[in-house]
Design a protein around this motif. Structure first.
Motif, PDB file in Angstrom:
ATOM      1  N   ALA A  17       0.861  -1.188   0.000  1.00  0.00           N
ATOM      2  CA  ALA A  17       0.000   0.000   0.000  1.00  0.00           C
ATOM      3  C   ALA A  17       0.892   1.232   0.000  1.00  0.00           C
ATOM      4  CB  ALA A  17      -0.875  -0.001   1.241  1.00  0.00           C
ATOM      5  N   ASN A  18       0.341   2.383  -0.380  1.00  0.00           N
ATOM      6  CA  ASN A  18       1.062   3.669  -0.329  1.00  0.00           C
ATOM      7  C   ASN A  18       2.396   3.625  -1.076  1.00  0.00           C
ATOM      8  OD1 ASN A  18      -0.878   4.969   1.412  1.00  0.00           O
ATOM      9  ND2 ASN A  18      -0.040   3.767   3.086  1.00  0.00           N
ATOM     10  N   ASP A  20       4.944   5.086  -3.038  1.00  0.00           N
ATOM     11  CA  ASP A  20       5.125   6.509  -3.330  1.00  0.00           C
ATOM     12  C   ASP A  20       5.995   6.715  -4.565  1.00  0.00           C
ATOM     13  OD1 ASP A  20       8.032   6.945  -2.381  1.00  0.00           O
ATOM     14  OD2 ASP A  20       7.094   5.929  -0.673  1.00  0.00           O
ATOM     15  N   ASP A  22       8.636   8.447  -4.862  1.00  0.00           N
ATOM     16  CA  ASP A  22      10.065   8.329  -4.561  1.00  0.00           C
ATOM     17  C   ASP A  22      10.522   6.881  -4.752  1.00  0.00           C
ATOM     18  OD1 ASP A  22       9.600  10.965  -2.872  1.00  0.00           O
ATOM     19  OD2 ASP A  22      11.772  10.655  -2.937  1.00  0.00           O
ATOM     20  N   ASN A  85      -3.803   3.720  -2.523  1.00  0.00           N
ATOM     21  CA  ASN A  85      -3.059   4.984  -2.533  1.00  0.00           C
ATOM     22  C   ASN A  85      -1.764   4.885  -3.337  1.00  0.00           C
ATOM     23  OD1 ASN A  85      -2.884   7.731  -1.823  1.00  0.00           O
ATOM     24  ND2 ASN A  85      -1.664   7.303   0.001  1.00  0.00           N
ATOM     25  N   CYS A  88       1.481   7.954  -4.319  1.00  0.00           N
ATOM     26  CA  CYS A  88       1.392   9.114  -3.430  1.00  0.00           C
ATOM     27  C   CYS A  88       2.738   9.839  -3.378  1.00  0.00           C
ATOM     28  CB  CYS A  88       0.932   8.697  -2.042  1.00  0.00           C
ATOM     29  SG  CYS A  88       2.019   7.551  -1.194  1.00  0.00           S
ATOM     30  N   GLY A  89       2.696  11.054  -2.871  1.00  0.00           N
ATOM     31  CA  GLY A  89       3.929  11.827  -2.706  1.00  0.00           C
ATOM     32  C   GLY A  89       4.149  12.830  -3.811  1.00  0.00           C
ATOM     33  N   SER A  90       5.382  12.899  -4.234  1.00  0.00           N
ATOM     34  CA  SER A  90       5.844  13.914  -5.186  1.00  0.00           C
ATOM     35  C   SER A  90       5.049  13.919  -6.487  1.00  0.00           C
ATOM     36  CB  SER A  90       7.329  13.639  -5.454  1.00  0.00           C
ATOM     37  OG  SER A  90       7.735  14.113  -6.699  1.00  0.00           O
ATOM     38  N   ALA A 113      -3.137   8.300  -5.644  1.00  0.00           N
ATOM     39  CA  ALA A 113      -2.973   9.712  -5.295  1.00  0.00           C
ATOM     40  C   ALA A 113      -3.362  10.539  -6.523  1.00  0.00           C
ATOM     41  CB  ALA A 113      -1.531   9.987  -4.895  1.00  0.00           C
TER      42      ALA A 113
ATOM     43  N   SER B 135       4.602  18.989  -5.817  1.00  0.00           N
ATOM     44  CA  SER B 135       3.402  18.685  -5.024  1.00  0.00           C
ATOM     45  C   SER B 135       3.211  19.623  -3.837  1.00  0.00           C
ATOM     46  CB  SER B 135       3.455  17.243  -4.542  1.00  0.00           C
ATOM     47  OG  SER B 135       4.594  17.048  -3.743  1.00  0.00           O
ATOM     48  N   ALA B 200      -4.162   9.239   2.756  1.00  0.00           N
ATOM     49  CA  ALA B 200      -5.102   9.301   1.641  1.00  0.00           C
ATOM     50  C   ALA B 200      -6.419   9.925   2.075  1.00  0.00           C
ATOM     51  CB  ALA B 200      -5.335   7.907   1.063  1.00  0.00           C
ATOM     52  N   THR B 203      -7.577  12.668  -0.261  1.00  0.00           N
ATOM     53  CA  THR B 203      -7.569  12.426  -1.702  1.00  0.00           C
ATOM     54  C   THR B 203      -8.911  12.819  -2.314  1.00  0.00           C
ATOM     55  OG1 THR B 203      -6.007  10.620  -1.404  1.00  0.00           O
ATOM     56  CG2 THR B 203      -7.177  10.690  -3.499  1.00  0.00           C
ATOM     57  N   ILE B 230      -0.804  17.946   1.043  1.00  0.00           N
ATOM     58  CA  ILE B 230      -0.561  16.863   0.084  1.00  0.00           C
ATOM     59  C   ILE B 230      -0.162  15.572   0.802  1.00  0.00           C
ATOM     60  CG2 ILE B 230       1.844  17.571  -0.341  1.00  0.00           C
ATOM     61  CD1 ILE B 230      -0.505  16.032  -2.970  1.00  0.00           C
ATOM     62  N   GLU B 231       0.445  15.691   1.969  1.00  0.00           N
ATOM     63  CA  GLU B 231       0.792  14.479   2.734  1.00  0.00           C
ATOM     64  C   GLU B 231      -0.461  13.834   3.323  1.00  0.00           C
ATOM     65  OE1 GLU B 231       3.601  13.971   1.555  1.00  0.00           O
ATOM     66  OE2 GLU B 231       4.151  16.077   1.541  1.00  0.00           O
ATOM     67  N   VAL B 320      -3.255  -5.677   5.548  1.00  0.00           N
ATOM     68  CA  VAL B 320      -2.431  -4.774   4.730  1.00  0.00           C
ATOM     69  C   VAL B 320      -1.709  -3.768   5.635  1.00  0.00           C
ATOM     70  CG1 VAL B 320      -2.467  -3.006   2.927  1.00  0.00           C
ATOM     71  CG2 VAL B 320      -3.874  -5.048   2.679  1.00  0.00           C
ATOM     72  N   SER B 324       2.293  -3.229   6.541  1.00  0.00           N
ATOM     73  CA  SER B 324       2.927  -1.917   6.356  1.00  0.00           C
ATOM     74  C   SER B 324       3.691  -1.512   7.618  1.00  0.00           C
ATOM     75  CB  SER B 324       1.885  -0.841   6.052  1.00  0.00           C
ATOM     76  OG  SER B 324       1.246  -1.126   4.841  1.00  0.00           O
ATOM     77  N   ARG B 437       8.483  14.525   4.118  1.00  0.00           N
ATOM     78  CA  ARG B 437       8.269  13.121   3.721  1.00  0.00           C
ATOM     79  C   ARG B 437       9.295  12.215   4.382  1.00  0.00           C
ATOM     80  NH1 ARG B 437       6.669  14.831  -2.197  1.00  0.00           N
ATOM     81  NH2 ARG B 437       4.454  15.088  -1.723  1.00  0.00           N
ATOM     82  N   PHE B 439       9.366   8.898   3.489  1.00  0.00           N
ATOM     83  CA  PHE B 439       9.336   7.703   2.644  1.00  0.00           C
ATOM     84  C   PHE B 439      10.689   6.985   2.686  1.00  0.00           C
ATOM     85  CE2 PHE B 439       6.387  10.193  -0.439  1.00  0.00           C
ATOM     86  CZ  PHE B 439       5.300   9.973   0.387  1.00  0.00           C
ATOM     87  N   ARG B 442      13.924   8.495   0.891  1.00  0.00           N
ATOM     88  CA  ARG B 442      13.673   9.886   0.525  1.00  0.00           C
ATOM     89  C   ARG B 442      14.918  10.750   0.717  1.00  0.00           C
ATOM     90  NH1 ARG B 442      10.161  13.657  -2.061  1.00  0.00           N
ATOM     91  NH2 ARG B 442      10.426  15.635  -1.006  1.00  0.00           N
TER      92      ARG B 442
END
Lengths: 210, 473
Positions: A17-18, A20, A22, A85, A88-90, A113, B135, B200, B203, B230-231, B320, B324, B437, B439, B442
């Motif tokens: 999920a999610n 992104d 990046d 999702n 998502c992100g940039s 996204a 973004s 999300a 969204t 946006i996050e 899920v 994560s 972010r 991520f 990143r």
């Protein structure tokens, strides 16, 4: 833009999920001033053992054998299925260019996204939305050589057993994809409307037009 | 006139034409451009033999790729080591010259992060539509503007037509009611919001942030909140115009003057949601309950108060989500149950379009003053958002506070927020970062990012681990 009508292709499952942008295309590759050549670095951090740099010969790098895109049965896949999702992100459109350059024609996920979703349509990549339950079912069905048919005209995803799942798609975006239309050309048909709008603004909000 | 939200009003004022299915051509007042997402758009224009619709709507600046060390700045792009980055910045310079676009070059004191310089110059105004191929353009919504990030195809579309093809989003109101406690900043507010609604949650929506805690924020704080809309999945975040907005804009270089100023201020009074306006979704947060926030995982929604412990995936029933959480803990090198304030950090990054404005730097400097960076911290850096922010901070002596404490004081740019330049984490390094972010990868492949406020990042630098800013001394 390339037309999208009906596509039949091998499915690769990315059970996350999610996901992104990046992850889809890491930042070091965004230094390119071109739209092409991003395929070899799609999902770069997951796909290779060590970080890459632009200009490398990516075919010489050590791959991560555990990552789905590197597994033998998914070579040549053109349909990517993932969880909620996605993208998502940039806002980087390079994420879409990396997917299409790799050969992906369709992504299937329960949700996307907004910016990624929008960017996809501009590049002939169809992002299909199916419910979480259907996505779950497709994930469970995937085995060697699992192919799906994506019929944009009919708005259906058809499985190897002939089971069909409908999906929604915005009518304008569908029209553009089916016909491979260039947005800018379409918008410029309304140049007079845009000029009329600007004339009105010069009267009402002149500080915005100065 | 119908009762409308702020977003409804901004939308209505910019529709050039609308099809029956709701697809609209939306007029764009301000287009901000940087080096990373524009070269392919300019190339597209050239290939099609198209020009710019309105070059005076565009303001360009290199920010993502620029070096932030003094020895690599000055004399234009001459001292940039990375040849690929250098080409990209030079491509922007050439494109701006060819298409006659105003650009703040690397040596210009006004150069900086695109989302810092727009407002700083008064190039972002209430009632505008603002776009940028980034973004975090949602930042500009803090001024009662409709601002959102776009992809490169849309950058080209706006350049050629001054319009975007859009469908109207839904309205969401996020109301942060009451007052925040001492030590709680705009960053904590927005991280708490994302923690509540998820990455999300927004969204398909334009989010309006409101409530006493939002109205109490300075423009810098409001920009921090809108920056991270946006996050939460929302392309656009916005805040109604009030006196704070107008005071900030007055006398900035691109702001209207004289008769236009008076007319503009009068018009801006309407840039609020009408009493009783309908929102598709309304979320309330109690400001007094917001604690200093720290992200522990690899998505901004994986955030908890500093007083918490790292979550246990076994407590999550959804498969899920459980996967994560487990994947995030593995990546972050954390154990379930570990207290967040026991997590040690290797690097500190104070900067980014979220938190690099003068107020952010002041907030961090207050914490750092008279202390030194902990021995286990390998690098602590402050990267001001623009040349003008840097200049102001230096005027106030803030640079000396950081340098004496052991921080590096850098040149403006996006820097380690996305690590396109040399500023990045090595694999396994853990960073307290004021960016947006967390991520995977990143801030550098294998790097571990924890998002916090400037004050919390500064306190982590001094203690060597996360610490509750409310108890910091």
């Amino acid at each position: 833009m390339e037309k999208f009508t009906v596509h039949k292709g091998l499915v690769v499952p990315l059970d996350r999920a999610n996901v992104d942008t990046d992850a889809i295309i890491p930042k070091q590759y965004l230094k390119s001033v071109k739209k092409s050549g991003f395929g070899p670095t799609l999902f770069d951090d997951w796909r290779y053992k060590k970080a890459g740099e632009p200009g490398m010969d990516h075919s010489l790098r050590d791959i991560n054998p555990d990552f789905v895109l590197n597994q033998a049965q998914y070579q040549g896949a053109s349909i990517l299925i993932a969880r909620e999702n996605f993208g998502c992100g940039s806002s980087r459109e390079h994420a879409v260019w990396a997917l299409t350059d790799y050969g992906i024609k369709t992504v299937i996920a329960p949700s996307y996204a907004d910016i990624f979703f929008n960017n996809s349509f501009k590049n002939g990549l169809l992002p299909v939305i199916l419910s979480e339950a259907v996505v779950d079912k497709l994930f469970s069905e995937i085995d060697n050589g699992y192919e799906l048919i994506i019929d944009l005209e009919q708005q259906k995803v058809i499985t190897p057993t002939g089971e069909a799942f409908s999906f929604e798609v915005d009518s304008f975006r569908k029209h553009c994809l089916l016909n491979g239309l260039d947005d800018i050309g379409l918008t410029l048909q309304y140049a007079d409307d845009i000029r009329a709008y600007e004339e009105k603004c010069k009267q009402e909000t002149p500080w915005l037009m100065a | 006139m119908a009762i409308r939200t702020l977003y409804d009003k901004l939308w209505d004022a910019h529709v050039v034409r609308e099809e029956e299915d709701g697809t609209a051509l939306l007029y764009i007042d301000r287009h901000l451009v940087h080096e990373v997402t524009s070269p392919q758009a300019f190339e597209g224009l050239r290939l099609a033999g198209r020009g710019l619709w309105r070059s005076d709507s565009i303001l360009a600046v290199p920010d993502h790729n620029v070096p932030t060390t003094k020895q690599h700045r000055g004399n234009g792009t001459a001292k940039i080591d990375d040849p690929v980055a250098k080409i990209q910045i030079e491509t922007l310079n050439q494109n701006c010259e060819d298409f006659e676009i105003e650009e703040f070059l690397m040596d210009d004191i006004r150069q900086g992060i695109v989302h810092v310089i727009g407002p700083e110059q008064g190039a972002t105004l209430p009632g505008m539509t603002v776009v940028c191929g980034d973004s975090h353009t949602s930042t500009h919504g803090a001024f009662g503007a409709l601002a959102h990030g776009i992809g490169t195809s849309e950058v080209e579309h706006v350049m050629a037509t001054q319009c975007l093809i859009q469908k109207k989003m839904k309205n969401m109101l996020v109301s942060v009611d009451g007052k925040v406690g001492a030590g709680i900043t705009a960053k904590d507010i927005v991280l708490a919001i994302i923690g509540k609604i998820g990455t999300a949650g927004g969204t398909g929506y334009a989010i309006e942030f409101a409530g006493e805690a939002i109205a109490d924020l300075s423009m810098e704080g409001r920009m921090t909140v809108c920056n991270m809309a946006i996050e939460a999945g929302a392309r656009a975040g916005m805040i109604a115009v009030d006196q704070t907005t107008i005071d900030y804009i007055k006398d900035r270089p691109f702001a209207p003057t004289g008769e236009y100023w008076d007319k503009a201020v009068e018009a801006w009074a309407d840039l609020v949601s009408d009493e009783g306006a309908n929102f598709d979704q309304v979320i309330h947060l109690d400001a007094s309950q917001i604690e200093p926030q720290v992200t522990w995982g690899t998505s901004p929604e994986m955030v908890l108060p500093i007083t918490s412990v790292v979550p246990n995936p076994d407590d999550e029933t959804d498969a899920v989500k459980r996967n994560s959480i487990q994947a995030a803990l593995d990546y972050m090198g954390l154990q379930a149950g570990e207290p967040i304030d026991a997590i040690e950090v290797d690097k500190i990054f104070i900067g980014s379009c979220t938190n690099s404005r003068i107020e952010d730097i002041r907030e961090a400097a207050v914490v750092v003053k008279g202390h030194t960076v902990a021995d286990n911290v390998k690098l602590a850096m402050v990267v001001p958002g623009s040349g003008l922010v840097k200049q102001q901070a230096e005027k106030e002596g803030l640079d000396q506070i950081f340098i004496e404490a052991g921080f590096e004081w850098r040149e403006p740019g996006c820097s380690m927020c996305l690590a396109m330049n040399a500023d990045r984490l090595q694999s396994g390094e853990r960073c307290a970062s004021t960016s947006n972010r967390n991520f995977e990868g990143r801030q550098g492949q294998g790097g571990r990012t924890h998002l916090v406020s400037p004050a919390m990042a500064a306190a982590a630098a001094i203690k060597g681990h996360f610490t509750d800013i409310r108890a910091f001394s």
